[in-house]
Design a protein around this motif. Structure first.
Motif, mmCIF file in Angstrom:
data_model
loop_
_atom_site.group_PDB
_atom_site.id
_atom_site.type_symbol
_atom_site.label_atom_id
_atom_site.label_comp_id
_atom_site.label_asym_id
_atom_site.label_seq_id
_atom_site.Cartn_x
_atom_site.Cartn_y
_atom_site.Cartn_z
ATOM 1 N N ALA A 169 0.831 -1.200 0.000
ATOM 2 C CA ALA A 169 0.000 0.000 0.000
ATOM 3 C C ALA A 169 0.867 1.251 0.000
ATOM 4 O O ALA A 169 0.546 2.242 -0.668
ATOM 5 N N ARG A 170 1.959 1.218 0.743
ATOM 6 C CA ARG A 170 2.869 2.372 0.764
ATOM 7 C C ARG A 170 3.477 2.602 -0.615
ATOM 8 O O ARG A 170 3.535 3.744 -1.099
ATOM 9 N N ASP A 171 3.896 1.539 -1.272
ATOM 10 C CA ASP A 171 4.470 1.675 -2.616
ATOM 11 C C ASP A 171 3.440 2.181 -3.617
ATOM 12 O O ASP A 171 3.745 2.989 -4.497
ATOM 13 N N MET A 172 2.192 1.693 -3.477
ATOM 14 C CA MET A 172 1.153 2.078 -4.433
ATOM 15 C C MET A 172 0.757 3.542 -4.285
ATOM 16 O O MET A 172 0.191 4.132 -5.207
ATOM 17 N N ARG A 173 1.050 4.145 -3.141
ATOM 18 C CA ARG A 173 0.776 5.579 -2.960
ATOM 19 C C ARG A 173 1.885 6.448 -3.546
ATOM 20 O O ARG A 173 1.747 7.665 -3.606
ATOM 21 N N ARG A 178 5.454 3.288 -9.651
ATOM 22 C CA ARG A 178 4.619 2.722 -10.714
ATOM 23 C C ARG A 178 5.451 2.450 -11.965
ATOM 24 O O ARG A 178 6.152 3.337 -12.457
ATOM 25 N N PRO A 179 5.385 1.220 -12.503
ATOM 26 C CA PRO A 179 6.163 0.921 -13.712
ATOM 27 C C PRO A 179 5.695 1.757 -14.894
ATOM 28 O O PRO A 179 4.527 2.132 -14.985
ATOM 29 N N ALA A 232 5.634 -2.195 -19.071
ATOM 30 C CA ALA A 232 4.545 -3.145 -18.879
ATOM 31 C C ALA A 232 4.229 -3.910 -20.160
ATOM 32 O O ALA A 232 3.794 -5.065 -20.114
ATOM 33 N N LEU A 233 4.450 -3.269 -21.295
ATOM 34 C CA LEU A 233 4.156 -3.927 -22.567
ATOM 35 C C LEU A 233 5.104 -5.086 -22.858
ATOM 36 O O LEU A 233 4.732 -6.044 -23.543
ATOM 37 N N ARG A 234 6.333 -5.018 -22.329
ATOM 38 C CA ARG A 234 7.315 -6.039 -22.698
ATOM 39 C C ARG A 234 7.730 -6.956 -21.547
ATOM 40 O O ARG A 234 8.465 -7.913 -21.778
ATOM 41 N N ASP A 235 7.249 -6.666 -20.338
ATOM 42 C CA ASP A 235 7.688 -7.460 -19.193
ATOM 43 C C ASP A 235 6.472 -7.865 -18.366
ATOM 44 O O ASP A 235 5.689 -7.007 -17.946
ATOM 45 N N SER A 236 6.300 -9.176 -18.113
ATOM 46 C CA SER A 236 5.106 -9.666 -17.426
ATOM 47 C C SER A 236 5.047 -9.197 -15.974
ATOM 48 O O SER A 236 3.965 -8.915 -15.452
ATOM 49 N N VAL A 295 -0.954 -2.943 -13.791
ATOM 50 C CA VAL A 295 -2.393 -3.160 -13.621
ATOM 51 C C VAL A 295 -2.787 -2.946 -12.170
ATOM 52 O O VAL A 295 -3.834 -2.339 -11.867
ATOM 53 N N LYS A 296 -1.965 -3.403 -11.232
ATOM 54 C CA LYS A 296 -2.280 -3.238 -9.810
ATOM 55 C C LYS A 296 -2.356 -1.762 -9.444
ATOM 56 O O LYS A 296 -3.267 -1.329 -8.737
ATOM 57 N N TYR A 297 -1.394 -0.961 -9.925
ATOM 58 C CA TYR A 297 -1.400 0.466 -9.634
ATOM 59 C C TYR A 297 -2.592 1.144 -10.302
ATOM 60 O O TYR A 297 -3.228 2.019 -9.715
ATOM 61 N N ALA A 298 -2.896 0.757 -11.531
ATOM 62 C CA ALA A 298 -3.969 1.409 -12.273
ATOM 63 C C ALA A 298 -5.343 1.150 -11.661
ATOM 64 O O ALA A 298 -6.263 1.965 -11.821
#
Length: 267
Positions: free
Chosen positions: A188-192, A197-198, A203-207, A214-217
């Motif tokens: 939660a701290r990182d997501m704030r 955020r990548p 995100a298009l080239r790395d799973s 997607v988690k951040y979005a």
């Protein structure tokens, strides 16, 4: 390929012996222990060939980087594994057959998650790859969520076909809950933090970056824990994983609820 193993431990007396037995093919085993107060250190000490290093835990990436830099010689191949994970015979055979070029610095490997002795293949999204085999002196991890990943600058890394096994639920629900409360707080701290955020291009080239993006979005989407549950149960097919699959999805729902509550409280 000749390889060594780096094992991270903290109060893993119930799990670490099985982990060490699975690593019989490793040339060396180094265990970095973060202040165990149970029988973990005694088990490590009585296991032939295990080198014990004591170090306070900061993050998974930091622990693994410390081990790579301080415990292994440049060029040595290191398998990164936790006490609740097992090297499978299929993976050991694949490692023995590897002959990487000098340009290869790491490999991604999929984990196979177990609950109550049953593999959870659909709900867990198997195969989900993580960087777990690295060349010392040429590779460093970076933090992501409550785990670690390869920096995007390394580009796409080769994958191995065989999995390692992960048994994260063997110590009971209460231990799982306490550990994941700490994971949820960090996530939660990182997501704030927008800097965590990548980038969409990554995100298009790395799973791994894609899952994080997607988690951040979707961090503040109403009902996110239930949406995750529906996604795992219905779209991913967790309903076909049997009773263990239902339980796995319920625990994922509970973890996502921990994260959502912490995000809302921080607002």
């Amino acid at each position: 390929m000749n390889f060594s193993a780096l094992v991270l431990t903290q109060d893993e007396a119930q799990q670490v012996e099985g982990c060490l037995r699975s690593l019989s093919a490793a040339g060396r085993i180094v265990a970095i222990d973060s202040g165990s107060t149970d029988a973990t250190l005694a088990i490590l000490a009585r296991t032939a060939g295990v080198e014990i290093v004591s170090r306070s835990f900061t993050s998974f990436a930091d622990q693994r980087n410390f081990g790579l830099e301080r415990c292994f010689t440049p060029g040595e191949w290191v398998l990164h594994i936790d006490a609740d994970e097992r090297l499978t015979q299929e993976l050991a055979d694949e490692l023995a057959s590897l002959d990487p070029s000098d340009q290869v610095i790491a490999y991604n490997i999929a984990s196979r998650t177990f609950l109550r002795g049953r593999p959870i293949l659909r709900a867990s999204g198997y195969p989900v790859y993580q960087t777990r085999l690295t060349r010392a002196g040429a590779f460093r991890f970076e933090d992501v969520g409550h785990g670690q990943k390869a920096p995007a600058a390394y580009g796409s890394l080769p994958r191995l076909h065989s999995p390692y096994d992960h048994h994260p639920f063997e110590k009971g629900y209460e231990t799982w809950r306490k550990r994941h409360l700490a994971y949820a707080e960090r996530e939660a701290r990182d997501m704030r933090s927008p800097t965590q955020r990548p980038a969409f291009a990554d995100a298009l080239r790395d799973s791994v970056a894609r899952r994080q993006w997607v988690k951040y979005a979707t961090a503040y989407v109403p009902g996110r824990p239930t949406l995750v549950w529906l996604y795992l149960m219905l779209l991913k097919g967790g309903v076909w994983d049997g009773r263990a699959g239902w339980e796995y999805c319920r625990l994922r729902w509970e973890y996502e609820r921990m994260v959502s509550r912490m995000l809302q409280d921080a607002r």
